[in-house]
Design an enzyme around this catalytic site. Structure first.
Site: not given
Ligand SMILES: [Zn+2]
Length: 283
Positions: A2-3, A95, A114, A156
């Protein structure tokens, strides 16, 4: 996986269906889903039972439910975690790992196929759990500091996509939304961050926000019902993807076939014409 927009959809669902309810019982069906709670499952049960949920908050892809004890239930969905709010008589998911029975007769069910996700109790974490205080704010956060981000970016010495994925600089932008934002901003992923001009950084951040908000709109219907769900495998945000997973498809802006490169053991998708590779590149 999931984002951020998917996790925000879950947060909004929790805000609507769980906040204000008291937790009347906690059942732990799989102790591994509480492995981040070092004091153990019994301690988790004791400290959550009887408490009222006072909010539903998010930092990056972490969610937390502040409790009236000033502690918080901290949740990470991992690869396949789901938060389902269902009536107590609804048949359980295969699950199902942790079950919180709420005072209004519903249950908050943490399911995780998972098992990379999990719950823990954050001691005194109602305002911001210490466990996640190092994570930067995300572009959808009203308190995200754009000027500070732009300055950090230009200090950076790295490639722009690496910087987008760096959760200590900005959180919640995963592989998919990084590629989408870069395409919208017409920037190549290997562009050295120190060469980025301020307007380009602003354009990129606006693009990241726009793709995330569009995904939120598409996912918006799923939290209307008495059902909060996130599933990284389901493709209901896929319709609006311009480059991610679109290798060989024509760019919707110029018709050039989308290209796929290997990047950090995963992929980077670009339009070679809209996002030309910089002469000096940082991978
Ligand atoms: Zn193009």
């Amino acid at each position: 996986m999931p984002e951020l927009p998917e996790v925000e959809v879950v947060r909004r669902g929790l805000d609507r269906h769980v906040v204000g309810r008291q937790v009347v019982a906690v059942d732990v069906l799989e102790s591994r889903s509480l492995r981040r709670h070092l004091a153990g499952p019994a301690d988790f049960v004791a400290r959550v039972t009887g408490r009222t949920v006072t909010g539903a908050r998010r930092r990056g892809k972490y969610l937390w439910l502040p409790l009236d004890s000033d502690d918080a239930v901290l949740a990470h969905l991992g690869m396949s975690g789901q938060m389902l709010v269902q009536r107590s008589d609804a048949p359980p998911d295969r699950h199902l790992r942790v079950l919180l029975t709420l005072s209004d007769g519903t249950q908050l069910r943490f399911c995780d196929q998972r098992m990379f996700g999990g719950l823990s109790l954050s001691d005194g974490g109602a305002e911001l759990p210490a466990e996640i205080s190092h994570i930067a704010r995300d572009p959808l956060d009203p308190e995200f500091d754009e000027a500070a981000w732009t300055a950090a970016l230009r200090r950076r010495r790295t490639g722009i996509k690496r910087a987008l994925l760096d959760q200590t600089m900005v959180s919640g932008i995963g592989n998919i939304y990084a590629d989408e934002a870069l395409w919208h901003a017409r920037l190549h992923y290997a562009r050295p961050t120190e060469t980025l001009r301020r307007p380009e950084a602003t354009r990129l951040l606006a693009a990241a926000r726009a793709v995330m908000l569009a995904a939120l709109d598409e996912g918006g219907t799923s939290f209307d019902a008495l059902y909060v769900d996130v599933n990284g495998q389901s493709g209901y945000f896929d319709r609006s993807l311009q480059v991610y997973g679109q290798v060989g498809e024509p760019c919707t802006r110029c018709g050039t076939p989308i290209r796929r490169d290997s990047f950090m053991n995963r992929s980077a998708f670009t339009c070679p014409r809209c996002q030309p590779r910089p002469r000096r590149a940082r991978w």
